[in-house]
Motif scaffolding. Sequence first.
Motif, PDB file in Angstrom:
ATOM      1  N   GLY A 210     125.173  28.590 -48.267  1.00 50.24           N
ATOM      2  CA  GLY A 210     125.374  29.919 -47.720  1.00 50.24           C
ATOM      3  C   GLY A 210     124.147  30.538 -47.086  1.00 50.24           C
ATOM      4  N   PHE A 211     123.017  29.837 -47.079  1.00 53.43           N
ATOM      5  CA  PHE A 211     121.799  30.438 -46.555  1.00 53.43           C
ATOM      6  C   PHE A 211     121.892  30.683 -45.053  1.00 53.43           C
ATOM      7  CE2 PHE A 211     117.476  30.178 -44.788  1.00 53.43           C
ATOM      8  CZ  PHE A 211     116.942  31.291 -45.407  1.00 53.43           C
ATOM      9  N   GLY A 212     122.406  29.740 -44.314  1.00 54.43           N
ATOM     10  CA  GLY A 212     122.535  29.904 -42.867  1.00 54.43           C
ATOM     11  C   GLY A 212     123.426  31.071 -42.495  1.00 54.43           C
ATOM     12  N   LEU A 213     124.483  31.269 -43.287  1.00 57.49           N
ATOM     13  CA  LEU A 213     125.393  32.384 -43.052  1.00 57.49           C
ATOM     14  C   LEU A 213     124.701  33.721 -43.275  1.00 57.49           C
ATOM     15  CD1 LEU A 213     128.344  32.510 -42.267  1.00 57.49           C
ATOM     16  CD2 LEU A 213     128.926  32.657 -44.684  1.00 57.49           C
ATOM     17  N   SER A 214     123.760  33.756 -44.209  1.00 56.50           N
ATOM     18  CA  SER A 214     123.055  35.011 -44.498  1.00 56.50           C
ATOM     19  C   SER A 214     122.067  35.374 -43.389  1.00 56.50           C
ATOM     20  CB  SER A 214     122.324  34.913 -45.832  1.00 56.50           C
ATOM     21  OG  SER A 214     121.255  34.002 -45.754  1.00 56.50           O
ATOM     22  N   LEU A 215     121.735  34.431 -42.513  1.00 56.29           N
ATOM     23  CA  LEU A 215     120.803  34.703 -41.418  1.00 56.29           C
ATOM     24  C   LEU A 215     121.460  35.341 -40.196  1.00 56.29           C
ATOM     25  CD1 LEU A 215     118.623  31.466 -41.445  1.00 56.29           C
ATOM     26  CD2 LEU A 215     117.972  33.742 -42.219  1.00 56.29           C
ATOM     27  N   ILE A 216     122.788  35.331 -40.131  1.00 59.52           N
ATOM     28  CA  ILE A 216     123.486  35.824 -38.939  1.00 59.52           C
ATOM     29  C   ILE A 216     123.166  37.286 -38.634  1.00 59.52           C
ATOM     30  CG2 ILE A 216     125.780  36.303 -37.963  1.00 59.52           C
ATOM     31  CD1 ILE A 216     126.689  33.643 -39.183  1.00 59.52           C
ATOM     32  N   PRO A 217     123.286  38.227 -39.613  1.00 56.84           N
ATOM     33  CA  PRO A 217     122.955  39.617 -39.269  1.00 56.84           C
ATOM     34  C   PRO A 217     121.499  39.788 -38.838  1.00 56.84           C
ATOM     35  CG  PRO A 217     123.985  39.514 -41.437  1.00 56.84           C
ATOM     36  CD  PRO A 217     123.758  38.124 -40.984  1.00 56.84           C
ATOM     37  N   LEU A 218     120.591  39.067 -39.465  1.00 59.75           N
ATOM     38  CA  LEU A 218     119.173  39.160 -39.110  1.00 59.75           C
ATOM     39  C   LEU A 218     118.939  38.665 -37.683  1.00 59.75           C
ATOM     40  CD1 LEU A 218     116.289  39.829 -40.108  1.00 59.75           C
ATOM     41  CD2 LEU A 218     116.117  37.444 -40.813  1.00 59.75           C
ATOM     42  N   MET A 219     119.517  37.517 -37.349  1.00 62.27           N
ATOM     43  CA  MET A 219     119.324  36.972 -35.999  1.00 62.27           C
ATOM     44  C   MET A 219     119.945  37.874 -34.939  1.00 62.27           C
ATOM     45  SD  MET A 219     119.695  32.820 -36.531  1.00 62.27           S
ATOM     46  CE  MET A 219     121.430  32.921 -36.816  1.00 62.27           C
ATOM     47  N   LEU A 220     121.147  38.399 -35.202  1.00 60.74           N
ATOM     48  CA  LEU A 220     121.773  39.320 -34.248  1.00 60.74           C
ATOM     49  C   LEU A 220     120.922  40.577 -34.060  1.00 60.74           C
ATOM     50  CD1 LEU A 220     125.565  39.154 -35.189  1.00 60.74           C
ATOM     51  CD2 LEU A 220     124.489  38.415 -33.065  1.00 60.74           C
ATOM     52  N   GLY A 221     120.405  41.111 -35.164  1.00 68.73           N
ATOM     53  CA  GLY A 221     119.580  42.308 -35.086  1.00 68.73           C
ATOM     54  C   GLY A 221     118.297  42.080 -34.311  1.00 68.73           C
ATOM     55  N   ILE A 222     117.657  40.940 -34.530  1.00 68.34           N
ATOM     56  CA  ILE A 222     116.424  40.640 -33.798  1.00 68.34           C
ATOM     57  C   ILE A 222     116.713  40.472 -32.308  1.00 68.34           C
ATOM     58  CG2 ILE A 222     114.630  38.879 -33.468  1.00 68.34           C
ATOM     59  CD1 ILE A 222     114.649  38.504 -36.527  1.00 68.34           C
ATOM     60  N   GLY A 223     117.793  39.776 -31.986  1.00 67.30           N
ATOM     61  CA  GLY A 223     118.164  39.617 -30.582  1.00 67.30           C
ATOM     62  C   GLY A 223     118.456  40.955 -29.921  1.00 67.30           C
ATOM     63  N   MET A 224     119.205  41.816 -30.610  1.00 63.96           N
ATOM     64  CA  MET A 224     119.522  43.132 -30.053  1.00 63.96           C
ATOM     65  C   MET A 224     118.266  43.994 -29.922  1.00 63.96           C
ATOM     66  SD  MET A 224     123.109  43.916 -32.036  1.00 63.96           S
ATOM     67  CE  MET A 224     123.230  45.596 -31.443  1.00 63.96           C
ATOM     68  N   LEU A 225     117.328  43.855 -30.851  1.00 64.06           N
ATOM     69  CA  LEU A 225     116.097  44.635 -30.796  1.00 64.06           C
ATOM     70  C   LEU A 225     115.229  44.219 -29.615  1.00 64.06           C
ATOM     71  CD1 LEU A 225     114.821  46.914 -32.478  1.00 64.06           C
ATOM     72  CD2 LEU A 225     113.482  45.189 -33.636  1.00 64.06           C
ATOM     73  N   PHE A 226     115.225  42.910 -29.288  1.00 63.98           N
ATOM     74  CA  PHE A 226     114.485  42.462 -28.108  1.00 63.98           C
ATOM     75  C   PHE A 226     115.155  42.958 -26.827  1.00 63.98           C
ATOM     76  CE2 PHE A 226     112.112  39.666 -30.836  1.00 63.98           C
ATOM     77  CZ  PHE A 226     110.910  39.499 -30.166  1.00 63.98           C
ATOM     78  N   TYR A 227     116.479  43.082 -26.843  1.00 56.83           N
ATOM     79  CA  TYR A 227     117.196  43.574 -25.663  1.00 56.83           C
ATOM     80  C   TYR A 227     116.986  45.070 -25.477  1.00 56.83           C
ATOM     81  CZ  TYR A 227     120.961  44.584 -22.428  1.00 56.83           C
ATOM     82  OH  TYR A 227     121.680  45.008 -21.349  1.00 56.83           O
ATOM     83  N   ASP A 228     117.108  45.836 -26.584  1.00 56.37           N
ATOM     84  CA  ASP A 228     116.941  47.288 -26.528  1.00 56.37           C
ATOM     85  C   ASP A 228     116.136  47.718 -27.745  1.00 56.37           C
ATOM     86  OD1 ASP A 228     117.118  50.007 -26.198  1.00 56.37           O
ATOM     87  OD2 ASP A 228     119.249  50.152 -26.690  1.00 56.37           O
ATOM     88  N   GLY A 229     114.861  48.002 -27.553  1.00 54.07           N
ATOM     89  CA  GLY A 229     113.957  48.333 -28.651  1.00 54.07           C
ATOM     90  C   GLY A 229     114.292  49.602 -29.397  1.00 54.07           C
ATOM     91  N   ALA A 230     115.139  50.467 -28.836  1.00 62.06           N
ATOM     92  CA  ALA A 230     115.485  51.730 -29.484  1.00 62.06           C
ATOM     93  C   ALA A 230     116.854  51.673 -30.160  1.00 62.06           C
ATOM     94  CB  ALA A 230     115.461  52.861 -28.468  1.00 62.06           C
ATOM     95  N   SER A 231     117.471  50.511 -30.224  1.00 63.76           N
ATOM     96  CA  SER A 231     118.820  50.381 -30.752  1.00 63.76           C
ATOM     97  C   SER A 231     118.850  50.598 -32.264  1.00 63.76           C
ATOM     98  CB  SER A 231     119.386  49.000 -30.421  1.00 63.76           C
ATOM     99  OG  SER A 231     120.626  48.817 -31.061  1.00 63.76           O
ATOM    100  N   LEU A 232     119.614  51.602 -32.679  1.00 63.42           N
ATOM    101  CA  LEU A 232     119.772  51.883 -34.103  1.00 63.42           C
ATOM    102  C   LEU A 232     120.595  50.796 -34.779  1.00 63.42           C
ATOM    103  CD1 LEU A 232     119.262  53.881 -36.419  1.00 63.42           C
ATOM    104  CD2 LEU A 232     121.415  54.983 -35.805  1.00 63.42           C
ATOM    105  N   LEU A 233     121.590  50.254 -34.078  1.00 62.08           N
ATOM    106  CA  LEU A 233     122.417  49.177 -34.619  1.00 62.08           C
ATOM    107  C   LEU A 233     121.574  47.929 -34.891  1.00 62.08           C
ATOM    108  CD1 LEU A 233     125.203  48.103 -35.406  1.00 62.08           C
ATOM    109  CD2 LEU A 233     125.523  47.436 -33.015  1.00 62.08           C
ATOM    110  N   ALA A 234     120.642  47.619 -33.998  1.00 63.53           N
ATOM    111  CA  ALA A 234     119.767  46.455 -34.192  1.00 63.53           C
ATOM    112  C   ALA A 234     118.914  46.629 -35.444  1.00 63.53           C
ATOM    113  CB  ALA A 234     118.880  46.259 -32.973  1.00 63.53           C
ATOM    114  N   LYS A 235     118.353  47.814 -35.608  1.00 68.02           N
ATOM    115  CA  LYS A 235     117.525  48.067 -36.789  1.00 68.02           C
ATOM    116  C   LYS A 235     118.356  48.003 -38.065  1.00 68.02           C
ATOM    117  CE  LYS A 235     114.311  50.827 -34.115  1.00 68.02           C
ATOM    118  NZ  LYS A 235     113.823  52.162 -33.792  1.00 68.02           N
ATOM    119  N   LEU A 236     119.586  48.487 -38.002  1.00 72.97           N
ATOM    120  CA  LEU A 236     120.483  48.438 -39.149  1.00 72.97           C
ATOM    121  C   LEU A 236     120.848  46.994 -39.497  1.00 72.97           C
ATOM    122  CD1 LEU A 236     122.111  50.154 -41.166  1.00 72.97           C
ATOM    123  CD2 LEU A 236     124.004  50.049 -39.545  1.00 72.97           C
TER     124      LEU A 236
END
Length: 134
Positions: free
Chosen positions: A55-81
Amino acid sequence: MEEQISAHERRGAGGTEGGVATFFVGVAMAAAGAYLLTSRVTVASGAWQIWGYSGFGLSLIPLMLGIGMLFYDGASLLAKLLILVGVVIIGAGVIANLNVYFQHTPLFALLMMLVLLCGGVGLVLRSIRPMHRG
């Protein structure tokens, strides 16, 4: 010109008129008790499994999505969440998969460890209260 500090202006542990010596004796006792107690503990990790699969790889999905969104839009509250949720999931997973074992210890030794730890914490707490000298 040398200023003299009155007994009322002199402060002890925690800014109160508590005992500084009591504070340091308490810290030493608590540290010794905590060291002796934790030196008898063995920690091992188990495998992350969700329904029989890793289950470790599955636990990385929210983190990876958030990092990708943060690189796209640095002010995104959803990315930080998403990053926060991912870090919390990973931290909880690490803690949940730890196996903690207490090694065989004589009862007398365990009681001494607990007396040192709890007595030291009690002395530290006592030292930050005002002490009435009489």
